[in-house]
Design a protein around this motif. Structure first.
Motif, short mmCIF file in Angstrom:
data_model
loop_
_atom_site.label_atom_id
_atom_site.label_comp_id
_atom_site.label_asym_id
_atom_site.label_seq_id
_atom_site.Cartn_x
_atom_site.Cartn_y
_atom_site.Cartn_z
N GLU A 164 -57.25 -12.23 151.50
CA GLU A 164 -57.99 -10.97 151.50
C GLU A 164 -57.16 -9.81 152.06
O GLU A 164 -57.40 -8.65 151.71
CB GLU A 164 -59.27 -11.12 152.32
N THR A 165 -56.19 -10.11 152.91
CA THR A 165 -55.37 -9.05 153.52
C THR A 165 -54.52 -8.34 152.48
O THR A 165 -54.21 -7.15 152.62
CB THR A 165 -54.46 -9.63 154.61
N VAL A 166 -54.15 -9.05 151.42
CA VAL A 166 -53.20 -8.53 150.44
C VAL A 166 -53.84 -8.20 149.11
O VAL A 166 -53.42 -7.25 148.43
CB VAL A 166 -52.05 -9.54 150.24
N PHE A 167 -54.85 -8.95 148.69
CA PHE A 167 -55.44 -8.77 147.36
C PHE A 167 -56.80 -8.07 147.44
O PHE A 167 -57.59 -8.31 148.34
CB PHE A 167 -55.59 -10.11 146.66
N LEU A 168 -57.03 -7.20 146.46
CA LEU A 168 -58.24 -6.40 146.43
C LEU A 168 -58.70 -6.18 145.00
O LEU A 168 -57.89 -5.93 144.11
CB LEU A 168 -57.98 -5.04 147.10
N ARG A 169 -60.01 -6.28 144.77
CA ARG A 169 -60.57 -5.97 143.45
C ARG A 169 -60.74 -4.45 143.34
O ARG A 169 -61.52 -3.86 144.09
CB ARG A 169 -61.91 -6.67 143.26
N CYS A 170 -59.99 -3.84 142.42
CA CYS A 170 -60.05 -2.38 142.27
C CYS A 170 -61.02 -1.97 141.17
O CYS A 170 -61.33 -0.78 141.02
CB CYS A 170 -58.67 -1.81 141.99
N GLN A 171 -61.45 -2.93 140.38
CA GLN A 171 -62.42 -2.70 139.32
C GLN A 171 -63.03 -4.05 138.99
O GLN A 171 -62.53 -5.09 139.40
CB GLN A 171 -61.75 -2.07 138.09
N ARG A 172 -64.08 -4.05 138.20
CA ARG A 172 -64.78 -5.30 137.89
C ARG A 172 -63.86 -6.36 137.32
O ARG A 172 -63.96 -7.54 137.65
CB ARG A 172 -65.92 -5.02 136.90
N SER A 173 -62.90 -5.95 136.49
CA SER A 173 -62.05 -6.92 135.79
C SER A 173 -60.64 -7.04 136.36
O SER A 173 -59.83 -7.77 135.82
CB SER A 173 -61.95 -6.56 134.30
N PHE A 174 -60.34 -6.34 137.47
CA PHE A 174 -58.98 -6.33 137.97
C PHE A 174 -58.90 -6.63 139.46
O PHE A 174 -59.67 -6.07 140.25
CB PHE A 174 -58.31 -4.97 137.72
N VAL A 175 -57.95 -7.48 139.82
CA VAL A 175 -57.61 -7.74 141.23
C VAL A 175 -56.13 -7.41 141.40
O VAL A 175 -55.31 -7.85 140.60
CB VAL A 175 -57.86 -9.21 141.62
N ILE A 176 -55.80 -6.61 142.41
CA ILE A 176 -54.42 -6.17 142.59
C ILE A 176 -53.83 -6.67 143.90
O ILE A 176 -54.55 -6.96 144.86
CB ILE A 176 -54.32 -4.62 142.54
N ASN A 177 -52.50 -6.77 143.91
CA ASN A 177 -51.75 -7.11 145.12
C ASN A 177 -51.31 -5.79 145.77
O ASN A 177 -50.54 -5.03 145.19
CB ASN A 177 -50.52 -7.96 144.75
N LEU A 178 -51.79 -5.52 146.97
CA LEU A 178 -51.50 -4.25 147.63
C LEU A 178 -50.00 -4.06 147.90
O LEU A 178 -49.53 -2.92 148.01
CB LEU A 178 -52.28 -4.15 148.94
N CYS A 179 -49.27 -5.15 148.00
CA CYS A 179 -47.82 -5.05 148.21
C CYS A 179 -47.12 -4.44 147.00
O CYS A 179 -45.99 -3.95 147.12
CB CYS A 179 -47.22 -6.43 148.49
N HIS A 180 -47.78 -4.49 145.85
CA HIS A 180 -47.17 -3.99 144.62
C HIS A 180 -47.77 -2.66 144.17
O HIS A 180 -47.53 -2.23 143.04
CB HIS A 180 -47.29 -5.02 143.51
#
Length: 225
Positions: A164-180
């Protein structure tokens, strides 16, 4: 391994190393040494301001030596020990991150991995190399630094297995890596592979707040938030 006489400086460096491991999803033991190490370290941080000279590491040791000092002039003297790098104290999180990237092969095997099934093949993917994931009708598509991998696992189920510290759902269909994350605009997020994803109205505020907190850990400020 860390050798620093000053307790506060040593504690600050160890805390930054723990933060780096959390954000890069790596698992490495941090060991404090009080003398020249007898065992082979993978990465050694040595304080030039201490009362001991840097160790002459055995030529057959595959390791990285980072020399540290509050005096930038000591960088020239440190060449005698052929260090991997010189870090001026106080060591910033950004400088530490860049230094560790220079010796990435040494901690590659310590990266925590996500196990997925793709085309009946079981794969182990380092979390750090997963840029983003998108939900599809038949599962989800994982976009990594090397390739895209399809899996039948639903996105919501995959998300539960991501840190959870690194990955976040930015939209219903997308999960992003905050490091990128390369940039966050008013309406979208731009990732390191050039992908631009639009932000859902309900997710925008949460993403901005989460990313600001991430930047405080990663960079020491919220400049990219």
């Amino acid at each position: 391994m860390v050798y620093m006489d000053d307790v506060e400086e040593r504690s600050a460096l160890c805390q930054k190393l723990q933060t780096w491991m959390e954000l890069s999803c790596a698992s490495l033991p941090v060991q404090i040494v009080h003398d020249t190490p007898q065992e082979r370290p993978f990465i050694l941080f040595w304080d030039l301001d201490s009362h001991l000279s840097p160790p002459n590491l055995a030529s057959d040791w595959d390791c990285a030596l980072f020399l540290c000092s509050s005096d930038p002039q000591k960088a020239i003297d440190s060449y005698l020990f052929h260090p991997t790098g010189f870090l001026q104290k106080p060591i910033s999180m950004d400088k530490l991150w860049n230094a560790l990237l220079r010796c990435a092969p040494l901690w590659w095997t310590s990266l925590e991995r996500l196990e997925v099934m793709s085309e009946r093949v079981r794969m182990q993917l380092p979390y750090y190399h997963l840029i983003w994931a998108e939900g599809t009708r038949r599962g989800c598509l994982l976009h990594t630094t090397c390739q895209s991998i399809s899996t039948r696992e639903p996105l919501y189920q995959l998300e539960q297995r991501l840190p959870e510290t690194v990955f976040l759902r930015c939209q219903r269909s997308f999960v992003i890596n905050l490091c990128h994350v390369h940039q966050v605009t008013n309406s979208s997020v731009i990732l390191s592979d050039g992908t631009e994803l639009s932000l859902g109205r309900g997710n925008k505020s949460d993403l901005l707040n989460t990313y600001r907190r991430f930047c405080l850990l990663r960079y020491g400020d919220a400049r990219k938030g």
